[in-house]
Motif scaffolding. Structure first.
Motif: not given
Length: 289
Positions: A151-160, A163-172
């Motif tokens: 569960l901890g590993a899945l939570a880290v992957l979801v958070m990462a 974060a990538l989605l937020v950066v991509r949306l900001w660039q767009d």
């Protein structure tokens, strides 16, 4: 006029520009390498290496050449600072000396006489606090639950991923690195890609004002030195901003040619800058206004 050897092809264009300026200064002075060595604290062989791109000249050598040739040292030292950054980036400092291996720890000595069965432990052992049962290591047959770890590993992957989605949306939203723009050119790649140019290709110029400065989405530099023959995304950015300022640099192809040089000189003349056709920190400030 001296006949100079061709500079190495691998030489960064910022270092190349500094060396070309030093060569011109030396040629205009009429001094030979021997005469230059006699008037400075640097040998003839050192000047030969500096002026042929084999070694970056020290800052004091550039200042000494400007003094001997009665030239503007401020501009040469600014070019040297930019060239030094490029030179050091291509030649990382060598790693330090490897650590001296330490001798392996000696295993504890086994007591000469084993404790008799049933006898009380030595005083040092009696004074130590007992190890709690909960802190003892699990036995070989004990089952370790994997649920919390998964569960901890899945939570880290979801958070990462978020974060990538937020950066991509900001660039767009901000238009940084996008190829969509005006109909002046087609096919402009992102600012992070490797610069390549095909004959007849032109790049678009989606110039926007952000934070009080103009940006075309190809480079955010304010210090790059661009002279004749320079190529890259910094050149594309400068050509786009020249168009915005009302000076036609020709096709926005990422190459400093004659038309781009003339446009830069007209901009510099209007702004009270030296009309050398070289885009430096002062010219970048005018372009981004």
């Amino acid at each position: 006029m001296s006949r100079w050897k061709g500079l190495p092809e691998s030489l960064d264009h910022r270092v190349r520009h500094l060396v070309v300026q030093l060569r011109r200064l030396k040629d205009h002075s009429g001094l030979s390498l021997a005469a230059l060595a006699a008037r400075t604290s640097y040998s003839k062989s050192s000047w030969e290496r500096y002026l042929n791109g084999k070694k970056l000249p020290p800052r004091d050598a550039v200042a000494a050449l400007a003094r001997v040739c009665e030239a503007d040292a401020t501009r040469l030292l600014a070019l040297h600072e930019v060239a030094a950054q490029a030179w050091n980036a291509e030649r990382p400092e060598p790693a330090g000396r490897p650590p001296v291996p330490q001798p392996a720890a000696r295993p504890p000595r086994e007591p000469a006489v084993r404790q008799a069965e049933g006898a009380p432990p030595p005083r040092a052992e009696r004074d130590e606090a007992p190890v709690p049962a909960a802190a003892a290591a699990p036995t070989a047959g004990r089952h370790v639950p994997l649920g919390p770890l998964v569960l901890g590993a899945l939570a880290v992957l979801v958070m990462a991923g978020a974060a990538l989605l937020v950066v991509r949306l900001w660039q767009d939203a901000s238009g940084i690195g996008r190829g969509a723009g005006t109909a002046m050119a087609v096919g402009a790649p992102s600012a992070a890609s490797t610069f390549t140019h095909r004959p007849g290709e032109a790049f678009d110029c989606p110039v926007q004002r952000r934070g009080g400065a103009l940006y075309a989405g190809h480079s955010r530099t304010g210090t790059a030195i661009l002279g004749s023959g320079a190529t890259g995304w910094d050149v594309v950015e400068a050509q786009c901003l020249l168009h915005r300022q009302g000076y036609d640099p020709g096709v926005v192809d990422g190459i400093v040619g004659g038309k781009t040089l003339r446009a830069v000189k007209r901009l510099q003349a209007r702004s009270g800058l030296p009309t050398d056709g070289i885009v430096g920190p002062d010219t970048w400030k005018v372009l981004r206004r």
